[in-house]
Design a protein around this motif. Structure first.
Motif, PDB file in Angstrom:
ATOM      1  N   LEU A 107       0.836  -1.205   0.000  1.00 21.49           N
ATOM      2  CA  LEU A 107       0.000   0.000   0.000  1.00 21.49           C
ATOM      3  C   LEU A 107       0.871   1.256   0.000  1.00 21.49           C
ATOM      4  CD1 LEU A 107      -2.863  -0.903   2.462  1.00 21.49           C
ATOM      5  CD2 LEU A 107      -3.132  -0.188   0.105  1.00 21.49           C
ATOM      6  N   ARG A 108       1.942   1.202   0.768  1.00 19.86           N
ATOM      7  CA  ARG A 108       2.830   2.365   0.818  1.00 19.86           C
ATOM      8  C   ARG A 108       3.410   2.658  -0.555  1.00 19.86           C
ATOM      9  NH1 ARG A 108       8.395   2.854   0.220  1.00 19.86           N
ATOM     10  NH2 ARG A 108       9.168   4.762   1.141  1.00 19.86           N
ATOM     11  N   ASN A 109       3.890   1.635  -1.231  1.00 16.26           N
ATOM     12  CA  ASN A 109       4.451   1.846  -2.560  1.00 16.26           C
ATOM     13  C   ASN A 109       3.385   2.308  -3.541  1.00 16.26           C
ATOM     14  OD1 ASN A 109       6.853   1.132  -1.531  1.00 16.26           O
ATOM     15  ND2 ASN A 109       7.103  -0.762  -2.694  1.00 16.26           N
ATOM     16  N   CYS A 110       2.160   1.803  -3.379  1.00 14.18           N
ATOM     17  CA  CYS A 110       1.060   2.240  -4.246  1.00 14.18           C
ATOM     18  C   CYS A 110       0.782   3.723  -4.029  1.00 14.18           C
ATOM     19  CB  CYS A 110      -0.203   1.453  -3.944  1.00 14.18           C
ATOM     20  SG  CYS A 110      -0.158  -0.211  -4.577  1.00 14.18           S
ATOM     21  N   LEU A 111       0.790   4.146  -2.765  1.00 15.93           N
ATOM     22  CA  LEU A 111       0.557   5.566  -2.466  1.00 15.93           C
ATOM     23  C   LEU A 111       1.618   6.431  -3.136  1.00 15.93           C
ATOM     24  CD1 LEU A 111      -0.321   5.498   1.332  1.00 15.93           C
ATOM     25  CD2 LEU A 111      -1.819   6.202  -0.507  1.00 15.93           C
ATOM     26  N   LEU A 148      -6.037  11.029  -3.882  1.00 14.80           N
ATOM     27  CA  LEU A 148      -6.057   9.855  -3.017  1.00 14.80           C
ATOM     28  C   LEU A 148      -7.351   9.781  -2.220  1.00 14.80           C
ATOM     29  CD1 LEU A 148      -2.446  10.043  -1.605  1.00 14.80           C
ATOM     30  CD2 LEU A 148      -3.284   8.623  -3.440  1.00 14.80           C
ATOM     31  N   TYR A 149      -8.062   8.692  -2.338  1.00 16.09           N
ATOM     32  CA  TYR A 149      -9.173   8.375  -1.461  1.00 16.09           C
ATOM     33  C   TYR A 149      -9.316   6.863  -1.453  1.00 16.09           C
ATOM     34  CZ  TYR A 149     -11.672   8.556  -5.960  1.00 16.09           C
ATOM     35  OH  TYR A 149     -12.050   8.380  -7.259  1.00 16.09           O
ATOM     36  N   ASP A 150     -10.235   6.314  -0.678  1.00 22.06           N
ATOM     37  CA  ASP A 150     -10.232   4.865  -0.481  1.00 22.06           C
ATOM     38  C   ASP A 150     -10.308   4.081  -1.792  1.00 22.06           C
ATOM     39  OD1 ASP A 150     -12.715   5.948  -0.722  1.00 22.06           O
ATOM     40  OD2 ASP A 150     -13.736   4.492   0.566  1.00 22.06           O
ATOM     41  N   THR A 151     -11.156   4.531  -2.720  1.00 25.82           N
ATOM     42  CA  THR A 151     -11.321   3.784  -3.972  1.00 25.82           C
ATOM     43  C   THR A 151     -10.048   3.792  -4.805  1.00 25.82           C
ATOM     44  OG1 THR A 151     -13.471   4.849  -3.929  1.00 25.82           O
ATOM     45  CG2 THR A 151     -13.021   3.394  -5.768  1.00 25.82           C
ATOM     46  N   SER A 152      -9.423   4.979  -4.956  1.00 25.55           N
ATOM     47  CA  SER A 152      -8.239   5.038  -5.810  1.00 25.55           C
ATOM     48  C   SER A 152      -7.105   4.208  -5.214  1.00 25.55           C
ATOM     49  CB  SER A 152      -7.806   6.484  -6.042  1.00 25.55           C
ATOM     50  OG  SER A 152      -7.358   7.070  -4.854  1.00 25.55           O
ATOM     51  N   VAL A 153      -6.975   4.232  -3.888  1.00 30.16           N
ATOM     52  CA  VAL A 153      -5.913   3.442  -3.250  1.00 30.16           C
ATOM     53  C   VAL A 153      -6.178   1.947  -3.446  1.00 30.16           C
ATOM     54  CG1 VAL A 153      -4.815   2.883  -1.056  1.00 30.16           C
ATOM     55  CG2 VAL A 153      -5.421   5.227  -1.557  1.00 30.16           C
ATOM     56  N   SER A 184      -4.408  -3.326  -8.881  1.00 34.99           N
ATOM     57  CA  SER A 184      -3.636  -3.377 -10.134  1.00 34.99           C
ATOM     58  C   SER A 184      -2.184  -3.758  -9.892  1.00 34.99           C
ATOM     59  CB  SER A 184      -3.669  -2.027 -10.856  1.00 34.99           C
ATOM     60  OG  SER A 184      -4.692  -1.227 -10.416  1.00 34.99           O
ATOM     61  N   SER A 185      -1.726  -3.572  -8.649  1.00 32.40           N
ATOM     62  CA  SER A 185      -0.307  -3.839  -8.399  1.00 32.40           C
ATOM     63  C   SER A 185      -0.052  -5.292  -8.041  1.00 32.40           C
ATOM     64  CB  SER A 185       0.194  -2.944  -7.268  1.00 32.40           C
ATOM     65  OG  SER A 185      -0.246  -3.453  -6.029  1.00 32.40           O
ATOM     66  N   LEU A 186      -1.126  -6.080  -7.867  1.00 33.81           N
ATOM     67  CA  LEU A 186      -0.962  -7.425  -7.313  1.00 33.81           C
ATOM     68  C   LEU A 186      -0.075  -8.327  -8.164  1.00 33.81           C
ATOM     69  CD1 LEU A 186      -4.442  -8.183  -5.794  1.00 33.81           C
ATOM     70  CD2 LEU A 186      -2.271  -7.927  -4.609  1.00 33.81           C
ATOM     71  N   GLN A 187      -0.016  -8.045  -9.479  1.00 37.98           N
ATOM     72  CA  GLN A 187       0.774  -8.931 -10.338  1.00 37.98           C
ATOM     73  C   GLN A 187       2.264  -8.635 -10.246  1.00 37.98           C
ATOM     74  OE1 GLN A 187      -0.110  -7.962 -14.466  1.00 37.98           O
ATOM     75  NE2 GLN A 187      -1.383  -6.309 -13.662  1.00 37.98           N
TER      76      GLN A 187
END
Lengths: 245, 293
Positions: B237-241, B251-256, B262-265
């Protein structure tokens, strides 16, 4: 004169510029993520890095706080490798203290400090490569950094160093010209209103020439402001693309 | 250890929206916005010889007769009701000083915190002496802005069980302009971690607390070891932010959450690579657009 011909009969200078020509500018804003504002500026071979922190709570002794406006804290330094001769430059030597003071005066004239009572704005400037006009390049770089930090200013502050050779004012001196025994003058200007933020001259000059020299300096500063303006607008446009909803 | 090195490359701009070339509402310091005297002067402007002039670089916003210029990047301008995450810098008489990315340090009064042992308790001299036991220098807290002083300093309060001292987690410092104003800034994300999106640009990521922890009045911090899987989720999550912030996505709950999905892969450490970042953010923006339209 020290054997060097600073201005040829054809009207060219040592580095091939005309008398009123500025050096090439290259600038970037927002080079650091952690600082509130930052900028990198190359003016010919002089390269400077400026970083702005603030406005923030006064650090250190609280007695420095002013109840009606912000304190501006400037720090000027030169990298050890910035000049031809490698030299360790201890913090707070005479020359850099003086330069810091000049920078402080310049920015107190432009930044709207009365909006931030009891706070502090830090401006740190470092010369990475020195090739004349250090003061002016620092002012120009710091202006960009302050704008990047979103701190309100009356106007840009643009600075330029001019010299006087053979009855002709030379704009934006490089190191070879500065050290060639030219009487030079550094001027910081708020270009739109034409107010002078700082003038500095340590050499001798005939009184009659002063007006032409200041005139030339102001013209050069206005030229600088045009370049800075372009940089800021470019940055603004790039940065605002994504932030739109 | 394998190290990833790369040479400098020219940044290419990536965007789904139209390029902003030639936009008229962008001004720089010293630009005259209008010479009409019928307008009111807002933030980021000043009056010079009867002309309304910009003092910061940014976009002009007009509300009826009020003209403001909003800079792209600035310090946090607090308003009453904002949720903030801050760090204690000083313990003084009856108050804590809190660094909140604001122009001046914010104040947290002893009388505006919930002390352990009941809502309605008189603050005695003993409480003043033991202030440092509750919060000491360097502690992180979440709080709400109670009022704004005349010089712009903020007064905070933690008069609710959701505010208080923060325990184990990760702090991410971003620009305040990237945080979207919402009804709630506390989210328990379905991916297994919780997030506090402070309006001041400080974002706190922490493992979703269990039920029993919430009752200690905000001063109890759990020192239980956090499981590896939780830590991995928080790191991701930190790297996604950081990726979203680098591409200036609100930034809000949905975009995070979309960004997380999308980053899971990718591996957690790979998210910070520029090309991966770009890909993830693109995917996120697409998902957000689909959801809107």
């Amino acid at each position: 004169m020290a054997g060097l011909e600073l201005l040829t009969d054809q009207g060219y200078r040592l580095d091939g510029r005309k008398a009123s020509e500025l050096r090439k500018f290259q600038a970037r804003m927002g080079v650091f993520a952690q600082a509130d504002g930052s900028a990198y500026l190359e003016q010919g071979n002089t390269k400077a890095l400026a970083v702005v922190y603030g406005p923030h709570e006064i650090r250190g002794s609280r007695s420095r706080a002013l109840h009606d406006r912000a304190v501006i804290n400037c720090q000027y330094s030169m990298a050890t490798f910035s000049t031809a001769e490698r030299k360790r430059r201890p913090h707070g030597d005479r020359k850099s203290t003086e330069m810091s003071l000049h920078l402080k005066q310049t920015f107190e004239a432009a930044v709207m400090t009365q909006l931030f009572p009891r706070s502090q704005i830090d401006i740190y400037v470092k010369i990475l490569q020195s090739d004349g006009g250090n003061y002016s390049v620092c002012v120009n770089a710091a202006t960009l950094a302050v704008i990047d930090a979103g701190i309100p200013m009356r106007d840009y502050v643009c600075a330029c160093t001019v010299g006087f050779v053979d009855e002709t004012p030379l704009a934006d001196l490089c190191y070879a010209e500065e050290s060639g025994g030219v009487s030079s003058l550094a001027l910081a200007l708020l270009p739109r209103g034409g107010q002078i933020a700082l003038v500095q001259m340590d050499a001798r000059l005939h009184q009659d020439h002063l007006e032409t020299l200041i005139e030339a300096a102001m013209t050069a500063c206005k030229g600088v402001s045009k370049v800075l303006d372009e940089v800021v607008r470019q940055h603004l446009q790039e940065a605002s693309v994504h932030s739109r909803e | 250890m394998a190290v990833d090195m790369r040479l400098p490359t020219i940044k290419t701009s990536m965007s789904l929206s139209v390029p902003a070339a030639g936009r008229k509402d962008l001004v720089v310091p010293g630009d005259v916005i209008t010479s009409d005297t019928g307008f009111m002067r807002g933030h980021g402007t000043y009056v010079d010889e009867d002309k309304l002039t910009a003092s910061v670089a940014g976009e002009v916003q007009r509300v009826d007769k009020l003209i403001c210029v909003r800079p792209l990047k600035t310090r946090f301008n607090g308003e009453v009701g904002d949720v903030v995450v801050g760090r204690i810098t000083e313990v003084q008489q009856k108050r804590w000083k809190v660094e909140t990315n604001s122009r001046l340090d914010s104040v947290l009064l002893l009388s505006s915190v919930n002390l352990p042992g009941g809502e309605l308790r008189r603050r005695s001299a003993e409480d003043e002496l033991t202030m440092r036991e509750y919060l000491h220098e360097g502690d992180l807290i979440s709080a709400e802005v109670q009022s704004v002083f005349s010089d712009g300093a903020l007064s905070l309060h933690t008069r609710s069980l959701k505010y208080g001292k923060l325990g184990q987690g990760v702090l991410v410092q971003l620009s305040p302009s990237l945080i979207k104003r919402q009804k709630t800034h506390f989210h328990n994300l379905p991916c297994g971690a919780s997030i506090i999106l402070g309006n001041n640009g400080f974002v706190w990521l922490y493992p979703t607390p269990g039920q029993q922890e919430q009752e200690a009045g905000g001063f109890y911090t759990s020192l239980e070891p956090v499981s590896l899987s939780d830590r991995e989720v928080i790191s991701r999550l930190r790297n996604c932010l950081l990726a979203l912030a680098a591409h200036k996505v609100l930034l809000y709950d949905t975009s995070v959450l979309y960004c997380y999905e999308s980053s899971l892969q990718h591996q957690v450490k790979d998210i910070l690579k520029p090309e991966v970042m770009e890909e993830i953010v693109m995917l996120t923006q697409q998902k957000l657009l689909e959801q809107e339209g």
